[in-house]
Design an enzyme around this catalytic site. Structure first.
Site, PDB file in Angstrom:
ATOM      1  N   SER A   1     -33.043  16.187 -18.899  1.00  0.00           N
ATOM      2  CA  SER A   1     -34.447  16.163 -18.470  1.00  0.00           C
ATOM      3  C   SER A   1     -35.218  17.145 -19.351  1.00  0.00           C
ATOM      4  O   SER A   1     -35.617  18.214 -18.922  1.00  0.00           O
ATOM      5  CB  SER A   1     -34.573  16.525 -16.985  1.00  0.00           C
ATOM      6  OG  SER A   1     -34.284  17.881 -16.765  1.00  0.00           O
TER       7      SER A   1
ATOM      8  N   HIS B   1     -30.120  14.142 -13.072  1.00  0.00           N
ATOM      9  CA  HIS B   1     -28.721  14.576 -13.227  1.00  0.00           C
ATOM     10  C   HIS B   1     -27.764  13.834 -12.300  1.00  0.00           C
ATOM     11  O   HIS B   1     -26.592  14.185 -12.179  1.00  0.00           O
ATOM     12  CB  HIS B   1     -28.601  16.084 -12.958  1.00  0.00           C
ATOM     13  CG  HIS B   1     -29.323  16.914 -13.980  1.00  0.00           C
ATOM     14  ND1 HIS B   1     -29.517  18.260 -13.827  1.00  0.00           N
ATOM     15  CD2 HIS B   1     -29.894  16.574 -15.167  1.00  0.00           C
ATOM     16  CE1 HIS B   1     -30.185  18.728 -14.877  1.00  0.00           C
ATOM     17  NE2 HIS B   1     -30.427  17.720 -15.698  1.00  0.00           N
TER      18      HIS B   1
ATOM     19  N   GLN C   1     -34.113  17.806  -8.570  1.00  0.00           N
ATOM     20  CA  GLN C   1     -32.987  17.761  -9.520  1.00  0.00           C
ATOM     21  C   GLN C   1     -31.847  18.719  -9.160  1.00  0.00           C
ATOM     22  O   GLN C   1     -30.693  18.414  -9.345  1.00  0.00           O
ATOM     23  CB  GLN C   1     -33.531  18.093 -10.906  1.00  0.00           C
ATOM     24  CG  GLN C   1     -32.522  18.078 -12.021  1.00  0.00           C
ATOM     25  CD  GLN C   1     -33.176  18.366 -13.365  1.00  0.00           C
ATOM     26  OE1 GLN C   1     -33.823  17.506 -13.940  1.00  0.00           O
ATOM     27  NE2 GLN C   1     -33.020  19.578 -13.853  1.00  0.00           N
ATOM     28  N   GLU C   2     -32.219  19.915  -8.651  1.00  0.00           N
ATOM     29  CA  GLU C   2     -31.172  20.922  -8.432  1.00  0.00           C
ATOM     30  C   GLU C   2     -31.407  21.706  -7.133  1.00  0.00           C
ATOM     31  O   GLU C   2     -32.481  22.273  -6.934  1.00  0.00           O
ATOM     32  CB  GLU C   2     -31.159  21.921  -9.603  1.00  0.00           C
ATOM     33  CG  GLU C   2     -30.898  21.232 -10.926  1.00  0.00           C
ATOM     34  CD  GLU C   2     -31.100  22.126 -12.141  1.00  0.00           C
ATOM     35  OE1 GLU C   2     -30.967  23.360 -12.001  1.00  0.00           O
ATOM     36  OE2 GLU C   2     -31.404  21.594 -13.217  1.00  0.00           O
TER      37      GLU C   2
ATOM     38  N   GLU D   1     -24.161  18.656 -13.565  1.00  0.00           N
ATOM     39  CA  GLU D   1     -23.891  20.096 -13.614  1.00  0.00           C
ATOM     40  C   GLU D   1     -22.790  20.506 -12.639  1.00  0.00           C
ATOM     41  O   GLU D   1     -22.700  21.673 -12.241  1.00  0.00           O
ATOM     42  CB  GLU D   1     -25.187  20.871 -13.378  1.00  0.00           C
ATOM     43  CG  GLU D   1     -26.227  20.505 -14.436  1.00  0.00           C
ATOM     44  CD  GLU D   1     -27.493  21.336 -14.407  1.00  0.00           C
ATOM     45  OE1 GLU D   1     -27.709  22.077 -13.434  1.00  0.00           O
ATOM     46  OE2 GLU D   1     -28.266  21.232 -15.376  1.00  0.00           O
TER      47      GLU D   1
ATOM     48  N   ASP E   1     -34.685  23.470  -8.433  1.00  0.00           N
ATOM     49  CA  ASP E   1     -35.367  22.996  -9.644  1.00  0.00           C
ATOM     50  C   ASP E   1     -35.827  21.584  -9.337  1.00  0.00           C
ATOM     51  O   ASP E   1     -35.013  20.649  -9.256  1.00  0.00           O
ATOM     52  CB  ASP E   1     -34.443  22.998 -10.868  1.00  0.00           C
ATOM     53  CG  ASP E   1     -35.174  22.495 -12.123  1.00  0.00           C
ATOM     54  OD1 ASP E   1     -36.378  22.178 -12.024  1.00  0.00           O
ATOM     55  OD2 ASP E   1     -34.532  22.412 -13.199  1.00  0.00           O
TER      56      ASP E   1
ATOM     57  N   GLU F   1     -38.390  26.056  -9.336  1.00  0.00           N
ATOM     58  CA  GLU F   1     -38.613  25.808 -10.765  1.00  0.00           C
ATOM     59  C   GLU F   1     -39.295  24.455 -10.951  1.00  0.00           C
ATOM     60  O   GLU F   1     -38.998  23.508 -10.225  1.00  0.00           O
ATOM     61  CB  GLU F   1     -37.243  25.827 -11.457  1.00  0.00           C
ATOM     62  CG  GLU F   1     -37.248  25.520 -12.945  1.00  0.00           C
ATOM     63  CD  GLU F   1     -35.806  25.440 -13.467  1.00  0.00           C
ATOM     64  OE1 GLU F   1     -34.903  26.116 -12.912  1.00  0.00           O
ATOM     65  OE2 GLU F   1     -35.588  24.688 -14.434  1.00  0.00           O
TER      66      GLU F   1
ATOM     67  N   ASP G   1     -40.093  25.869 -16.521  1.00  0.00           N
ATOM     68  CA  ASP G   1     -39.054  25.447 -17.479  1.00  0.00           C
ATOM     69  C   ASP G   1     -39.688  24.437 -18.440  1.00  0.00           C
ATOM     70  O   ASP G   1     -40.100  24.800 -19.548  1.00  0.00           O
ATOM     71  CB  ASP G   1     -37.868  24.845 -16.715  1.00  0.00           C
ATOM     72  CG  ASP G   1     -36.879  24.136 -17.628  1.00  0.00           C
ATOM     73  OD1 ASP G   1     -36.873  24.405 -18.839  1.00  0.00           O
ATOM     74  OD2 ASP G   1     -36.087  23.287 -17.136  1.00  0.00           O
TER      75      ASP G   1
ATOM     76  N   LYS H   1     -34.187  28.965 -22.293  1.00  0.00           N
ATOM     77  CA  LYS H   1     -33.127  28.120 -22.867  1.00  0.00           C
ATOM     78  C   LYS H   1     -33.223  28.215 -24.385  1.00  0.00           C
ATOM     79  O   LYS H   1     -34.186  27.703 -24.973  1.00  0.00           O
ATOM     80  CB  LYS H   1     -33.337  26.669 -22.457  1.00  0.00           C
ATOM     81  CG  LYS H   1     -33.142  26.366 -20.977  1.00  0.00           C
ATOM     82  CD  LYS H   1     -33.683  24.976 -20.685  1.00  0.00           C
ATOM     83  CE  LYS H   1     -33.273  24.454 -19.319  1.00  0.00           C
ATOM     84  NZ  LYS H   1     -34.039  23.227 -18.970  1.00  0.00           N
TER      85      LYS H   1
ATOM     86  N   HIS I   1     -28.464  27.469 -18.844  1.00  0.00           N
ATOM     87  CA  HIS I   1     -27.695  26.428 -19.542  1.00  0.00           C
ATOM     88  C   HIS I   1     -28.540  25.163 -19.665  1.00  0.00           C
ATOM     89  O   HIS I   1     -29.687  25.114 -19.227  1.00  0.00           O
ATOM     90  CB  HIS I   1     -26.422  26.125 -18.726  1.00  0.00           C
ATOM     91  CG  HIS I   1     -26.725  25.464 -17.396  1.00  0.00           C
ATOM     92  ND1 HIS I   1     -25.808  24.726 -16.701  1.00  0.00           N
ATOM     93  CD2 HIS I   1     -27.870  25.420 -16.650  1.00  0.00           C
ATOM     94  CE1 HIS I   1     -26.358  24.256 -15.594  1.00  0.00           C
ATOM     95  NE2 HIS I   1     -27.599  24.669 -15.540  1.00  0.00           N
ATOM     96  N   ARG I   2     -27.934  24.096 -20.231  1.00  0.00           N
ATOM     97  CA  ARG I   2     -28.534  22.764 -20.213  1.00  0.00           C
ATOM     98  C   ARG I   2     -27.621  21.849 -19.388  1.00  0.00           C
ATOM     99  O   ARG I   2     -26.449  22.167 -19.149  1.00  0.00           O
ATOM    100  CB  ARG I   2     -28.648  22.172 -21.630  1.00  0.00           C
ATOM    101  CG  ARG I   2     -29.516  22.915 -22.594  1.00  0.00           C
ATOM    102  CD  ARG I   2     -30.926  23.183 -22.135  1.00  0.00           C
ATOM    103  NE  ARG I   2     -31.672  22.048 -21.658  1.00  0.00           N
ATOM    104  CZ  ARG I   2     -32.812  21.603 -22.191  1.00  0.00           C
ATOM    105  NH1 ARG I   2     -33.307  22.199 -23.258  1.00  0.00           N
ATOM    106  NH2 ARG I   2     -33.474  20.587 -21.661  1.00  0.00           N
ATOM    107  N   SER I   3     -28.149  20.687 -18.997  1.00  0.00           N
ATOM    108  CA  SER I   3     -27.284  19.775 -18.227  1.00  0.00           C
ATOM    109  C   SER I   3     -26.135  19.258 -19.092  1.00  0.00           C
ATOM    110  O   SER I   3     -25.033  19.029 -18.605  1.00  0.00           O
ATOM    111  CB  SER I   3     -28.099  18.621 -17.658  1.00  0.00           C
ATOM    112  OG  SER I   3     -28.826  17.979 -18.676  1.00  0.00           O
TER     113      SER I   3
ATOM    114  N   LYS J   1     -28.836  30.865 -14.663  1.00  0.00           N
ATOM    115  CA  LYS J   1     -28.645  29.565 -14.014  1.00  0.00           C
ATOM    116  C   LYS J   1     -27.634  28.802 -14.842  1.00  0.00           C
ATOM    117  O   LYS J   1     -27.889  28.498 -16.003  1.00  0.00           O
ATOM    118  CB  LYS J   1     -29.994  28.836 -13.987  1.00  0.00           C
ATOM    119  CG  LYS J   1     -29.916  27.422 -13.474  1.00  0.00           C
ATOM    120  CD  LYS J   1     -31.278  26.814 -13.308  1.00  0.00           C
ATOM    121  CE  LYS J   1     -31.498  25.723 -14.334  1.00  0.00           C
ATOM    122  NZ  LYS J   1     -32.436  24.678 -13.877  1.00  0.00           N
TER     123      LYS J   1
END
Ligand code: 2PG
Ligand code: MG
Length: 395
Positions: free
Chosen positions: A22, A135, A143-144, A185, A222, A263, A289, A314, A342-344, A365
């Site tokens: 994303s 994700h 998303q999270e 993730e 997020d 986020e 982000d 990031k 991190h990234r997915s 994160k």
């Protein structure tokens, strides 16, 4: 995309670059080959750039002069958004040099950041245990859903508490017949009737694991709202709503649940909703982000307009170690919190763990406590914690 660095003819270090599912529209450009092979996702061109142009300009440089190395890389690209050489090629070189320099100087990576920083500290992890959005292949918009074990005296106990909560969530989902696969993730990826059910499940899991959702483990979200926004209308829980209606939903959640941060609550171009939500003054971190993409000019605008009070960091959104650290400095000066992320699509590279510790930012994160691409960062933090550094307990 992995880059090796040699010092005085000997192999010194290796760095690997992650990738996002994303991504924000304003990120530095990751170079992919297109065409049919690897469904277009190959990185032959970026690898070639490292092995030819970038190698040529870097050979002979001093690895401990990160600023000059990154300047050479930025100039070799010359595009402003790293689209010529590829941000993946450039960051691979930048991080490989960064890692080599810590070997040459014989100091741990977290002690090797150029310039001065607040005291190093073990960061509070935002652990993504329930995945949705881009994700996961479910109906969940957010998303999270992350647990944040802030109320512990050291990093080890915090990580254990977060991990126990992850497993308690698994049990709950199993009992409810909701346990399916996992998301990008490493968090579980159930379909839910409403997004709010994710919050209920996390509180239940925290308590089931034997912890307090009031004093020990909080919740971070997020929302990644750019993914379900079109022309400032948000498609959320099956309804089309605007930014202020979405803000009301967040405000009601903040009242009811132990939320410590949200986020990307709004689209990356919906500055107005960001500003008015931040103005509500909830005592949480509002984190940009996709809004900022670790970019100094976008962050500057966010600071001037008070669009948020925190930023996600990031390295691959901007493309060099130096620029990543510069953005963190700007954020620090403005009193914004930084969450290193991190990234997915991750690798087992653990550089971000050291960056989070060495900048003393207090937050990281890096996904669920599952799969080696996520646990590599947690394991590196555990190794660093053996040096006796204190735990941030930021929330
Ligand atoms: C995010 C990240 C990492 P992606 O949105 O914060 O969790 O996801 O790498 O897909 O952008
Ligand atoms: Mg995000």
């Amino acid at each position: 995309m992995e880059v090796d660095c040699f010092v005085d003819g000997l192999f010194a270090s290796r760095a690997a670059v992650p990738s996002g599912a994303s991504t924000g529209s304003y990120e530095a450009v990751e170079l992919r080959d297109g065409g049919d092979l690897w469904h277009g996702s190959g990185v032959e061109k970026a690898v070639k750039n490292v092995n030819t142009v970038l190698r040529e300009i870097l050979v002979g440089s001093d690895v401990s002069d990160q600023g000059s190395i990154d300047k050479l890389l930025i100039e070799a690209d010359g595009s402003g958004n790293k689209s010529i050489m590829g941000a993946n090629a450039i960051l691979g070189c930048s991080m490989a040099a960064f890692r080599a320099s810590s070997l040459v100087r014989d100091v741990p990576l977290w002690q090797n950041l150029p310039g001065t920083w607040p005291d190093p500290i073990l960061p509070v992890p935002l652990m993504n245990i329930l995945n949705g959005g881009a994700h996961a292949s479910t109906n969940v918009d957010v998303q999270e859903f992350m647990v944040v074990p802030y109320g512990f005296s050291n990093f080890d106990s915090a990580l254990r508490a977060g991990t126990e909560t992850y497993h308690a969530l698994k049990k709950s989902l199993e009992e409810k017949g909701l346990l399916g696969g996992i998301g990008d993730e490493g968090g579980f990826a159930p379909s839910l009737q409403k997004n709010e059910d994710g919050l209920k499940l996390l509180v239940e899991a925290i308590e089931k694991a034997g912890y307090s959702s009031e004093t020990q483990i909080g919740i971070a979200l997020d929302v990644a709202a750019s993914e379900f926004c079109s022309l400032n209308r948000y498609s959320f829980d099956g309804k089309e709503i605007d930014g202020s209606e979405l803000s009301d939903i967040y405000s009601s959640w903040i009242e009811k649940y132990p939320i410590v941060s949200i986020e990307d609550p709004f689209d990356e171009d919906d500055w107005e909703s960001w500003v008015s939500f931040t103005e509500r003054g909830h005592d949480i971190k509002v984190i940009g982000d996709d809004l900022y993409v670790t970019n100094p000019s976008r962050l500057q605008r966010g600071i001037e307009e008070a669009a948020s009070n925190s930023i996600l960091i990031k390295p691959n959104q901007i493309g060099t170690v130096t620029e990543t650290l510069e953005v963190m400095r700007i954020a620090n000066t403005a009193g914004f919190d930084c969450v290193v992320s991190h990234r997915s699509g991750e690798t087992s590279d653990d550089t971000i763990a050291d960056i989070a510790v060495g900048t003393g930012c207090g937050w990281i994160k890096t996904g669920a406590p599952a799969r080696s691409d996520r646990t590599s960062k947690y394991n590196q933090l555990l190794r660093i914690s053996e040096s006796g550094l204190p735990y941030a307990k930021g929330a």
